[in-house]
Write a protein that holds these residues in place. Sequence first.
Motif, PDB file in Angstrom:
ATOM      1  N   TYR A  64     -13.219  -2.630   8.627  1.00 32.13           N
ATOM      2  CA  TYR A  64     -12.106  -2.686   9.567  1.00 32.13           C
ATOM      3  C   TYR A  64     -11.865  -1.311  10.196  1.00 32.13           C
ATOM      4  N   LEU A  78      -8.253   4.896  11.186  1.00 33.67           N
ATOM      5  CA  LEU A  78      -8.537   4.552   9.800  1.00 33.67           C
ATOM      6  C   LEU A  78      -9.641   3.510   9.711  1.00 33.67           C
ATOM      7  N   GLN A  84      -3.432   4.469  13.629  1.00 33.21           N
ATOM      8  CA  GLN A  84      -2.080   4.726  13.122  1.00 33.21           C
ATOM      9  C   GLN A  84      -1.485   5.918  13.844  1.00 33.21           C
ATOM     10  N   PHE A 137       3.640   0.694   2.717  1.00 28.28           N
ATOM     11  CA  PHE A 137       3.399  -0.320   3.733  1.00 28.28           C
ATOM     12  C   PHE A 137       3.208  -1.680   3.073  1.00 28.28           C
ATOM     13  N   GLY A 195       4.537   7.804  12.006  1.00 29.56           N
ATOM     14  CA  GLY A 195       5.700   6.990  11.687  1.00 29.56           C
ATOM     15  C   GLY A 195       5.508   5.497  11.857  1.00 29.56           C
ATOM     16  N   GLN A 196       4.284   5.090  12.135  1.00 28.37           N
ATOM     17  CA  GLN A 196       4.005   3.663  12.341  1.00 28.37           C
ATOM     18  C   GLN A 196       3.011   3.151  11.308  1.00 28.37           C
ATOM     19  N   GLY A 197       2.960   1.838  11.176  1.00 22.81           N
ATOM     20  CA  GLY A 197       1.958   1.234  10.322  1.00 22.81           C
ATOM     21  C   GLY A 197       0.625   1.139  11.038  1.00 22.81           C
ATOM     22  N   PRO A 198      -0.436   0.933  10.285  1.00 21.89           N
ATOM     23  CA  PRO A 198      -1.757   0.777  10.910  1.00 21.89           C
ATOM     24  C   PRO A 198      -1.784  -0.406  11.871  1.00 21.89           C
ATOM     25  N   GLN A 257      -5.035   9.415   1.704  1.00 22.56           N
ATOM     26  CA  GLN A 257      -5.430   8.078   2.130  1.00 22.56           C
ATOM     27  C   GLN A 257      -4.566   7.012   1.500  1.00 22.56           C
ATOM     28  N   ALA A 262      -8.253  -4.231   0.851  1.00 20.24           N
ATOM     29  CA  ALA A 262      -9.035  -3.287   1.642  1.00 20.24           C
ATOM     30  C   ALA A 262      -8.903  -1.898   1.044  1.00 20.24           C
ATOM     31  N   PHE A 263     -10.031  -1.185   1.015  1.00 22.28           N
ATOM     32  CA  PHE A 263     -10.060   0.192   0.553  1.00 22.28           C
ATOM     33  C   PHE A 263     -10.176   1.085   1.786  1.00 22.28           C
ATOM     34  N   PHE A 264      -9.286   2.037   1.875  1.00 22.58           N
ATOM     35  CA  PHE A 264      -9.212   2.854   3.072  1.00 22.58           C
ATOM     36  C   PHE A 264      -9.901   4.206   2.901  1.00 22.58           C
ATOM     37  N   GLY A 265     -10.406   4.714   4.007  1.00 25.49           N
ATOM     38  CA  GLY A 265     -10.874   6.089   4.063  1.00 25.49           C
ATOM     39  C   GLY A 265      -9.704   7.012   4.366  1.00 25.49           C
ATOM     40  N   GLN A 266     -10.006   8.299   4.454  1.00 17.81           N
ATOM     41  CA  GLN A 266      -8.952   9.273   4.694  1.00 17.81           C
ATOM     42  C   GLN A 266      -8.592   9.405   6.164  1.00 17.81           C
ATOM     43  N   TYR A 286      -8.620   0.620  12.098  1.00 21.87           N
ATOM     44  CA  TYR A 286      -7.211   0.594  12.431  1.00 21.87           C
ATOM     45  C   TYR A 286      -6.840   1.915  13.094  1.00 21.87           C
ATOM     46  N   GLY A 340       3.306  -3.733   8.097  1.00 19.59           N
ATOM     47  CA  GLY A 340       4.633  -3.405   8.576  1.00 19.59           C
ATOM     48  C   GLY A 340       4.677  -1.956   9.049  1.00 19.59           C
ATOM     49  N   THR A 341       5.851  -1.538   9.487  1.00 20.59           N
ATOM     50  CA  THR A 341       6.002  -0.174  10.021  1.00 20.59           C
ATOM     51  C   THR A 341       6.214   0.866   8.945  1.00 20.59           C
ATOM     52  N   TYR A 380       0.842  -1.178   0.000  1.00 23.92           N
ATOM     53  CA  TYR A 380       0.000   0.000   0.000  1.00 23.92           C
ATOM     54  C   TYR A 380       0.887   1.241   0.000  1.00 23.92           C
ATOM     55  N   PHE A 421      -4.227  -2.904  14.031  1.00 21.51           N
ATOM     56  CA  PHE A 421      -5.580  -3.434  13.990  1.00 21.51           C
ATOM     57  C   PHE A 421      -6.342  -3.166  15.284  1.00 21.51           C
TER      58      PHE A 421
END
Lengths: 113, 114
Positions: free
Chosen positions: B33, B91, B37, A91, B40-43, A44, B103-107, B35, A104-105, A37, B45
């Motif tokens: 889903y 998210l 965030q 990501f 500097g980190q990933g999402p 987004q 997965a399709f994410f929102g803003q 998430y 991942g981070t 991603y 869960f």
Amino acid sequence: AQTVTQSQPEMSVQEAETVTLSCTYDTSESNYYLFWYKQPPSRQMILVIRQEAYKQQNATENRFSVNFQKAAKSFSLKISDSQLGDTAMYFCAFMSNGNQFYFGTGTSLTVIP
Amino acid sequence: DTGVSQDPRHKITKRGQNVTFRCDPISEHNRLYWYRQTLGQGPEFLTYFQNEAQLEKSRLLSDRFSAERPKGSFSTLEIQRTEQGDSAMYLCASSLVLGYTEAFFGQGTRLTVV
């Protein structure tokens, strides 16, 4: 538990050059999906490319391709002919059995003009 | 349908207050889903739904967090008695069940607890 590791927090590449982002994962599942991603600044997250674990052929989407090594549990992303618009956080994500996505981070990629 | 929609985009609240966020998924998507965030980190869960059923909730999620998806359409995420550590981007994403689609994410909703 599934884990996804991205060991490169930051990378940069000259415009028009090629760059490879690394990702490794850990799982005991045999059937799963892997994703890359892209998250541009203040925007987004969007899908770049995905790979089904049961397919041996590496996925390709225009300038984006992956190198999927199932035995090594490695899933790298190659961006060819880098463009300024490729500047973003990238990501790597894993999903199995239709459950949650593990991320991942991230790797922050900067394309230099 | 223009994708996953989240409201509000930004929320500033005082510590101890309750906040509620809304997510409207892509209409035909039955998976939703949540998430979190941080910078500097990933999402990370939080929870997910299939239609109106909440199928999994992160063990990291304290009792102050609750999510609903009535009628299997939009979803809400409520945080009670907010703490400064709750400050993050929240998210929402949606997907179809069949075929392990992406997965399709929102803003996202950016929460700041002061």
